[in-house]
Design an enzyme around this catalytic site. Structure first.
Site, PDB file in Angstrom:
ATOM      1  N   LYS A 194       0.857  -1.193   0.000  1.00  0.00           N
ATOM      2  CA  LYS A 194       0.000   0.000   0.000  1.00  0.00           C
ATOM      3  C   LYS A 194       0.888   1.236   0.000  1.00  0.00           C
ATOM      4  CE  LYS A 194      -3.558   2.379   2.640  1.00  0.00           C
ATOM      5  NZ  LYS A 194      -4.645   2.265   3.623  1.00  0.00           N
ATOM      6  N   LYS A 247      -2.282  -1.705  -3.704  1.00  0.00           N
ATOM      7  CA  LYS A 247      -3.174  -0.543  -3.674  1.00  0.00           C
ATOM      8  C   LYS A 247      -2.375   0.740  -3.812  1.00  0.00           C
ATOM      9  CE  LYS A 247      -6.167   1.807  -0.447  1.00  0.00           C
ATOM     10  NZ  LYS A 247      -6.380   2.038   0.952  1.00  0.00           N
TER      11      LYS A 247
HETATM   12  C1  PBG Z   1      -7.637   3.182   5.713  1.00  0.00           C
HETATM   13  C2  PBG Z   1      -7.901   3.086   4.263  1.00  0.00           C
HETATM   14  C3  PBG Z   1      -7.754   4.052   3.269  1.00  0.00           C
HETATM   15  C4  PBG Z   1      -8.239   3.487   2.097  1.00  0.00           C
HETATM   16  C5  PBG Z   1      -8.633   2.199   2.394  1.00  0.00           C
HETATM   17  N1  PBG Z   1      -8.402   1.958   3.728  1.00  0.00           N
HETATM   18  C6  PBG Z   1      -7.295   5.461   3.353  1.00  0.00           C
HETATM   19  C7  PBG Z   1      -5.887   5.762   3.627  1.00  0.00           C
HETATM   20  O1  PBG Z   1      -5.035   4.877   3.797  1.00  0.00           O
HETATM   21  O2  PBG Z   1      -5.616   6.950   3.731  1.00  0.00           O
HETATM   22  C8  PBG Z   1      -8.326   4.174   0.765  1.00  0.00           C
HETATM   23  C9  PBG Z   1      -9.425   3.707  -0.117  1.00  0.00           C
HETATM   24  C10 PBG Z   1      -9.738   4.603  -1.243  1.00  0.00           C
HETATM   25  O3  PBG Z   1      -9.088   5.641  -1.491  1.00  0.00           O
HETATM   26  O4  PBG Z   1     -10.681   4.260  -1.967  1.00  0.00           O
HETATM   27  N2  PBG Z   1      -6.327   3.363   6.075  1.00  0.00           N
END
Ligand code: PBG
Length: 327
Positions: A194, A247
């Site tokens: 991520k 992601k």
């Molecule tokens: C929680 C999380 C996030 C997303 C999924 N889980 C936000 C982040 O990490 O700031 C992003 C999902 C999206 O942008 O559709 N940490």
């Protein structure tokens, strides 16, 4: 013209093109993210994500009905609590918003598959993904709370948990606590790879989870790094992740391909809020064909090797699969 190879030969008709098609999609590979909020009578559109809503518990069944009618099987739940605090207690409360939503949803729609996002950023007053020490998230103290969050989700009925916090060691911590409590069969889909990405912008508006100060770069990955993505993937595999996620999706498909080739567990990729918002915005201007773009993005994710695609466009894709526009 003397030519042995004429690639156009296999493109001559729709029937032939479909016969030789390499990437085929199926609705069972799609996961639809949904936002549940405290309150009642709420179906509130998220301004930067047209067509996506925050639902209160009483409205959730109608939304799940739509998901089910679209032929989708799996949802990924995010919670928006009424109150936030320093330690994100709403994340692991027995009567937290996600826990309550799970109990309701399971009652009304037991045939859907419920995955929960395990993180603290929606629940902390400072918007970071864990417990703070000075101005940074304290890794090991956060692990215990993440594991508790995951356990409380599973106890409320979650079929799978998906930690998205990017703390080191969270998959092992979650696995251990789930196992200790007899949930040895509940899979973990780890947001393993991520990146710290501007593509999450609209989500942070949706979940009201933007960090109050700083950014997430001390825990989410630097998007210049490819080999580090492999390191994260392999570590989570070792810790017991059942599915690895990359992601965002669209700009990170190199990682999807590489990790798919390197491991023997399923790889998922998440087409995040910013990807959806860009398509919607351009389509609203009449500049692109929304459905065809969503279709290409989805096929690209599967072509890169993903077995699972998490997308806000799941319902649109399902409809397109139904009438054969993509597949
Ligand atoms: C929680 C999380 C996030 C997303 C999924 N889980 C936000 C982040 O990490 O700031 C992003 C999902 C999206 O942008 O559709 N940490």
């Amino acid at each position: 013209m003397d030519m042995v190879y004429r690639p156009r030969r296999l493109r001559g008709s729709e029937t032939l093109r479909r016969m030789v098609r390499e990437t085929r999609m199926d609705k069972s590979s799609l996961i639809y993210p949904m936002f549940v909020a405290e309150g009642s009578g709420i179906k509130e559109e998220i301004p930067s994500m047209p067509g996506q809503y925050r639902y209160s518990l009483d409205r959730l069944p109608y939304a799940l009905e739509e998901v089910s009618r679209a032929g989708l099987h799996s949802v990924l739940l995010f919670g928006i609590p009424a109150e936030k605090d320093e330690v994100g207690s709403g994340a692991y409360a027995r009567d937290g918003i996600v826990q309550k939503a799970l109990r309701e949803a399971k009652k009304g729609f037991p045939n859907l598959y419920y995955i929960t996002d395990v993180c603290m950023c929606e629940y902390t007053s400072h918007g970071h993904c864990g417990i703070l020490h000075d101005h940074d998230v304290e890794n090991d103290a956060t692990l215990r709370l993440l594991a508790q969050t995951a356990l409380s989700h599973v106890e409320a009925g979650a079929d799978m948990v998906a930690p998205s916090d990017m703390m080191d060691g969270r998959v092992a911590a979650i696995r251990e606590l789930l196992d200790e409590n007899g949930h040895t069969e509940t899979p973990i889909m780890s947001y393993a790879v991520k990146y710290a990405s501007a593509f999450y912008g609209p989500f942070r508006e949706a979940a009201d989870s933007a960090p109050a100060f700083g950014d997430r770069k001390t825990y989410q990955m630097d998007f210049h790094n490819r080999r580090e993505g492999m390191k994260e993937a392999l570590l989570d595999l070792e810790e017991g992740a059942d599915i690895l996620m990359v992601k965002p999706a669209m700009s990170y498909l190199d990682l999807v391909r590489e990790i798919t080739d390197a491991v023997s567990i399923p790889v998922a990729t998440y087409s995040v809020s910013g990807e959806y918002a860009m398509v919607k915005a351009a389509a609203m201007k009449g500049w692109i064909d929304e459905e065809r773009i969503f279709g290409e993005m989805a096929v690209a994710a599967f072509r890169a090797g993903a077995q699972i695609y998490i997308t806000y466009a799941a319902k649109e894709l399902a409809a397109m699969m139904d009438d054969g526009r993509i597949g």
